[in-house]
Structure formats: structure tokens, C-alpha cells
Design a protein around this motif. Structure first.
Motif, PDB file in Angstrom:
ATOM      1  N   THR A   1       0.888  -1.132  -0.141  1.00  0.00           N
ATOM      2  CA  THR A   1      -0.243   0.169  -0.077  1.00  0.00           C
ATOM      3  C   THR A   1       0.870   1.266   0.231  1.00  0.00           C
ATOM      4  OG1 THR A   1      -0.213  -0.184   2.414  1.00  0.00           O
ATOM      5  CG2 THR A   1      -2.084  -0.846   0.856  1.00  0.00           C
ATOM      6  N   ARG A   2       2.063   1.301   0.698  1.00  0.00           N
ATOM      7  CA  ARG A   2       2.829   2.606   0.805  1.00  0.00           C
ATOM      8  C   ARG A   2       3.596   2.562  -0.652  1.00  0.00           C
ATOM      9  NH1 ARG A   2       1.897   5.304   3.601  1.00  0.00           N
ATOM     10  NH2 ARG A   2       2.300   4.440   5.740  1.00  0.00           N
ATOM     11  N   GLU A   3       4.476   1.352  -0.829  1.00  0.00           N
ATOM     12  CA  GLU A   3       5.450   1.500  -2.060  1.00  0.00           C
ATOM     13  C   GLU A   3       4.962   1.389  -3.421  1.00  0.00           C
ATOM     14  OE1 GLU A   3       8.124   3.044  -1.427  1.00  0.00           O
ATOM     15  OE2 GLU A   3       8.155   2.988   0.913  1.00  0.00           O
ATOM     16  N   ILE A   4       4.266   0.611  -3.604  1.00  0.00           N
ATOM     17  CA  ILE A   4       3.663   0.196  -4.914  1.00  0.00           C
ATOM     18  C   ILE A   4       2.230   1.037  -5.141  1.00  0.00           C
ATOM     19  CG2 ILE A   4       3.164  -1.815  -6.629  1.00  0.00           C
ATOM     20  CD1 ILE A   4       5.863  -2.130  -5.579  1.00  0.00           C
ATOM     21  N   PHE A   5       1.159   0.852  -4.808  1.00  0.00           N
ATOM     22  CA  PHE A   5      -0.097   1.151  -5.142  1.00  0.00           C
ATOM     23  C   PHE A   5      -0.164   2.591  -4.506  1.00  0.00           C
ATOM     24  CE2 PHE A   5      -0.277  -3.571  -5.213  1.00  0.00           C
ATOM     25  CZ  PHE A   5      -0.763  -3.514  -6.496  1.00  0.00           C
ATOM     26  N   GLY A   6       0.448   2.629  -3.365  1.00  0.00           N
ATOM     27  CA  GLY A   6       0.189   4.003  -2.895  1.00  0.00           C
ATOM     28  C   GLY A   6       1.158   5.178  -3.599  1.00  0.00           C
ATOM     29  N   ARG A   7       2.085   4.748  -4.263  1.00  0.00           N
ATOM     30  CA  ARG A   7       3.016   5.661  -4.985  1.00  0.00           C
ATOM     31  C   ARG A   7       2.415   5.863  -6.444  1.00  0.00           C
ATOM     32  NH1 ARG A   7       8.777   3.975  -5.944  1.00  0.00           N
ATOM     33  NH2 ARG A   7       8.674   5.802  -7.269  1.00  0.00           N
ATOM     34  N   VAL A   8       1.642   4.918  -7.002  1.00  0.00           N
ATOM     35  CA  VAL A   8       1.115   5.236  -8.147  1.00  0.00           C
ATOM     36  C   VAL A   8      -0.194   5.795  -8.072  1.00  0.00           C
ATOM     37  CG1 VAL A   8      -0.283   3.923  -9.955  1.00  0.00           C
ATOM     38  CG2 VAL A   8       1.787   2.724  -9.018  1.00  0.00           C
TER      39      VAL A   8
ATOM     40  N   LEU B   1      -7.015   8.352  -1.672  1.00  0.00           N
ATOM     41  CA  LEU B   1      -5.910   7.762  -2.306  1.00  0.00           C
ATOM     42  C   LEU B   1      -5.585   6.403  -1.431  1.00  0.00           C
ATOM     43  CD1 LEU B   1      -3.631  10.765  -2.686  1.00  0.00           C
ATOM     44  CD2 LEU B   1      -5.053   9.645  -4.383  1.00  0.00           C
ATOM     45  N   GLU B   2      -5.705   6.483  -0.295  1.00  0.00           N
ATOM     46  CA  GLU B   2      -5.197   5.124   0.632  1.00  0.00           C
ATOM     47  C   GLU B   2      -6.490   3.969   0.364  1.00  0.00           C
ATOM     48  OE1 GLU B   2      -4.687   3.932   5.246  1.00  0.00           O
ATOM     49  OE2 GLU B   2      -4.379   6.102   4.629  1.00  0.00           O
ATOM     50  N   LEU B   3      -7.840   4.416   0.254  1.00  0.00           N
ATOM     51  CA  LEU B   3      -8.727   3.433  -0.117  1.00  0.00           C
ATOM     52  C   LEU B   3      -8.253   2.942  -1.518  1.00  0.00           C
ATOM     53  CD1 LEU B   3     -11.279   1.906   0.292  1.00  0.00           C
ATOM     54  CD2 LEU B   3     -12.649   3.864  -0.330  1.00  0.00           C
ATOM     55  N   ARG B   4      -8.211   3.841  -2.465  1.00  0.00           N
ATOM     56  CA  ARG B   4      -7.929   3.241  -3.740  1.00  0.00           C
ATOM     57  C   ARG B   4      -6.583   2.198  -3.972  1.00  0.00           C
ATOM     58  NH1 ARG B   4      -7.216   6.935  -7.897  1.00  0.00           N
ATOM     59  NH2 ARG B   4      -7.106   8.782  -6.669  1.00  0.00           N
ATOM     60  N   ALA B   5      -5.558   2.617  -3.285  1.00  0.00           N
ATOM     61  CA  ALA B   5      -4.448   1.973  -3.073  1.00  0.00           C
ATOM     62  C   ALA B   5      -4.698   0.525  -2.676  1.00  0.00           C
ATOM     63  CB  ALA B   5      -3.267   2.553  -2.630  1.00  0.00           C
ATOM     64  N   GLY B   6      -5.410   0.683  -1.383  1.00  0.00           N
ATOM     65  CA  GLY B   6      -5.901  -0.764  -0.892  1.00  0.00           C
ATOM     66  C   GLY B   6      -6.742  -1.436  -1.934  1.00  0.00           C
ATOM     67  N   LEU B   7      -7.524  -0.858  -2.552  1.00  0.00           N
ATOM     68  CA  LEU B   7      -8.506  -1.830  -3.493  1.00  0.00           C
ATOM     69  C   LEU B   7      -7.715  -2.160  -4.643  1.00  0.00           C
ATOM     70  CD1 LEU B   7     -11.774   0.517  -3.286  1.00  0.00           C
ATOM     71  CD2 LEU B   7     -11.546  -1.789  -2.319  1.00  0.00           C
TER      72      LEU B   7
END
Length: 197
Positions: free
Chosen positions: A128-135, A149-155
């Protein structure tokens, strides 16, 4: 008399740093682990950690035995066309996971994550931090709330981990047999909606 102070770089220094990092990540999780804490535990200068690994994502990848630099992969994905981010991320993951060196390592990583709380927390925080969170951060609109952003990264992470579970651990026949193009066509639009709506 034995020498005092931190040990210099040497043949076993890299392995010592990885071992210390494994313990730090297990005790504190990905987010709370710092490179300085790893260096203290390994009894090396923090500059050596940077020298061998560059940063925390690369160090985590070494601890988890991931056969690629995750930061470089993400940089490549976000550098491409915005409307292809979902497809690009699926292709990138599949190319890494389906490689001869990637598949057994990834299977081991996922199996560890579903059976050990420490591994679960490390993997979750890293993804969630380094891959999807960064994207999602790179694709975010101006003033977009961090919680969104955090929710979208988690999904987005849940989609790819679900595919990975079905393809590499559960080995659901249709998902195992699917080509990269088929999976990109099916999963890419969903990731696109989460990462770059």
C-alpha cells in the motif's frame, strides 16, 4: 583485543544487514522500520545500508527475496501514459511473478503472508505504501483527500493479491491457464479505475 565500533563493509556485511532488516521488519512492520534502526541492529554505518540497498523499498525486496527493484518498476509504470496505468501495472506484476526466479519466491511470500501475522503486516504496508500508494499519488488529482488515495491503493492491491492467490497459491485452473494478455484485459480496467480514474 577485538576491534570496537561498527564493522566495516565486507563479504558478510550485506547478509548481516538483510538479517537485521528481517528482524526489524518482523518486529516493527514496514512503516515503522527505519534504515537507521536496521544499521544499528546490524552494527554498521547507515551509509552502508544505503550503499548496498539504496532505500527501504529495495531493502524490503531483498528481505523478501523479490527479484526486482520495486521502485524502478513503479517509476516505469507511472512514466507511461496515464490511460494505460492499470494495464501496465498488471503486465509488470505478471512479468515479475511468472519469471522462473519470481514464481517460487512469490509463492513463498504469499504463503508466509497468509500464515504469519508479521509477514501479513509487512506485505500489506509495503504494497500500500511503496507500490499502489505511489501509483495513486502520482495519478492523483489536485487536492484529492489522502483517505481517498489510501482506499484506492488498498482496493488496487486487493485485486492484484487476489489474482496472485488464485494463480500461484490456490492454482485455480482457468486463472493459471490465462495468458498475460487475457489477465491484462480482465484486470487492467479495474486497476485503472482505482489508480487513475
Amino acid at each position: 583485543m577485538s576491534p570496537r565500533g561498527r564493522r566495516p563493509g565486507g563479504a558478510d556485511t550485506r547478509a548481516g544487514i538483510v538479517s537485521a532488516a528481517r528482524a526489524e521488519f518482523a518486529e516493527n512492520g514496514y512503516d515503522a522500520t527505519s534504515l537507521r534502526a536496521v544499521a544499528r541492529r546490524a552494527e554498521v554505518d547507515p551509509a552502508l545500508v544505503h550503499h548496498y540497498f539504496g532505500g527501504k523499498p529495495q531493502l524490503f525486496a531483498a528481505v523478501m527475496d523479490v527479484p526486482a527493484d520495486p521502485a524502478a518498476l513503479v517509476d516505469r509504470v507511472v512514466a507511461g501514459p496515464r490511460e494505460q496505468v492499470g494495464e501496465s501495472l498488471v503486465r509488470t506484476f505478471l512479468a515479475l511473478w511468472d519469471s522462473p526466479e519470481g514464481r517460487p519466491r512469490f509463492q513463498a511470500l504469499i504463503r508466509a503472508a497468509v500464515s504469519h501475522d508479521d509477514a501479513t503486516r509487512m506485505l500489506r504496508e509495503f504494497l500500500t505504501r511503496e507500490i499502489f500508494g505511489r501509483v495513486t499519488a502520482a495519478m492523483a488529482g489536485e487536492g484529492e483527500p489522502p483517505a481517498d488515495l489510501e482506499l484506492r491503493a488498498g482496493l488496487a492491491a486487493s485485486q492484484m493479491i487476489g489474482v496472485a492467490m488464485m494463480r500461484y497459491v490456490v492454482e485455480f485452473p482457468a486463472v493459471v491457464a490465462a495468458s498475460h494478455d487475457e489477465l491484462v484485459a480482465q484486470v487492467g480496467p479495474t486497476l485503472q479505475r482505482y489508480l487513475a480514474p
